[in-house]
Enzyme design. Structure first.
Site, short mmCIF file in Angstrom:
data_model
loop_
_atom_site.label_atom_id
_atom_site.label_comp_id
_atom_site.label_asym_id
_atom_site.label_seq_id
_atom_site.Cartn_x
_atom_site.Cartn_y
_atom_site.Cartn_z
N GLY A 12 0.71 -1.40 -0.19
CA GLY A 12 -0.02 0.09 -0.10
C GLY A 12 0.76 1.17 0.00
N HIS A 104 1.28 0.43 -13.44
CA HIS A 104 2.24 -0.82 -13.60
C HIS A 104 3.76 -0.51 -13.65
CE1 HIS A 104 2.93 -4.72 -15.39
NE2 HIS A 104 3.97 -4.11 -16.20
C1 GRF Z 1 3.70 -1.14 -7.28
O1 GRF Z 1 5.07 -1.41 -7.62
C2 GRF Z 1 2.73 -1.38 -8.40
O2 GRF Z 1 3.04 -0.61 -9.70
C3 GRF Z 1 2.46 -2.75 -8.74
O3 GRF Z 1 2.09 -3.13 -7.46
C4 GRF Z 1 3.21 -2.55 -6.78
C5 GRF Z 1 2.40 -2.00 -5.26
O4 GRF Z 1 3.00 -1.39 -4.64
N1 GRF Z 1 1.33 -2.69 -9.60
P1 GRF Z 1 2.35 -0.80 -2.99
O5 GRF Z 1 1.42 -1.67 -2.66
O6 GRF Z 1 1.82 0.56 -3.73
O7 GRF Z 1 3.55 -0.48 -2.29
#
Ligand code: GRF
Length: 197
Positions: A12, A104
């Site tokens: 998160g 992404h």
């Molecule tokens: C991020 O790298 C996002 O791009 C991918 O999943 C990860 C999530 O990270 N879809 P977080 O939970 O926001 O720290």
């Protein structure tokens, strides 16, 4: 003013960065109304509770849609949400508009379709990777691209070091896209090209 819901499954950190940008006034026209997590153990839930943000723990689309409607959500941001939303969910929420974004950790259309894009980029040997914010459609990592940031791949990068530098950019890029949306500046032409007014 727009009402935002963020969907997560884990850490998160993007969710937190968005909320911090709301608190700082950068996202002045955005209210974070709801956090949805399909994982009861997601780290991001703790932060939401501390910040008094409403949390729904569910992966059931009917339950999620009901809550999203109740909260009058204008925009959903997927941020590390590991569930593919059905076409029916997209249609019911979008109502003919583009109202769901995803982030992404690669420069789409490269390294799409899985949860370890950073590792794939390293293994492939690209010299530049980065991150992409895009609207979602029914195909994974396919919808119209809103914005991208590039990150140089260094000789001694590991999956962790590259992911960390990409994540720094994600935290900036996602809020910029949300800001443009909140100012009604994003226009999708022919279901593909996002024009910024
Ligand atoms: C991020 O790298 C996002 O791009 C991918 O999943 C990860 C999530 O990270 N879809 P977080 O939970 O926001 O720290």
């Amino acid at each position: 003013m727009i009402n935002l819901a963020v969907f997560i499954s884990g850490r998160g950190s993007n969710f937190r960065a968005i909320h911090e940008n709301i608190k700082s006034g950068y996202l002045k026209d955005v209210e974070l109304k709801l956090l949805v997590s399909n994982n009861p153990h997601a780290e991001g839930i703790k932060y939401a509770c501390e910040e008094n943000i409403l949390v729904l723990i569910s992966g059931n689309e009917d339950i999620i849609l009901k809550k999203v409607k109740q909260c009058n959500i204008d925009l959903i941001c997927l941020a590390g949400f590991d569930q593919i939303l059905s076409l029916s969910f997209l249609e019911k929420f979008n109502e003919g508009k583009w109202k769901i974004m995803n982030i992404h950790p690669a420069l789409l259309p490269s390294f799409s379709g899985n949860m370890h894009a950073q590792r794939d980029a390293l293994e492939y040997g690209v010299k530049i990777s980065g991150c992409t914010v895009h609207f979602i459609d029914e195909k994974v990592d396919n919808g119209p691209i809103i914005s991208q940031a590039s990150v140089e791949v260094l000789n001694d990068d590991t999956e962790v070091t590259l992911s960390d530098r990409i994540l720094e950019q994600e935290h900036i890029l996602y809020s910029k896209a949300i800001k443009l949306f909140s100012e009604n500046k994003l226009k999708v032409i022919n279901g593909r090209h996002v024009k910024v007014d």
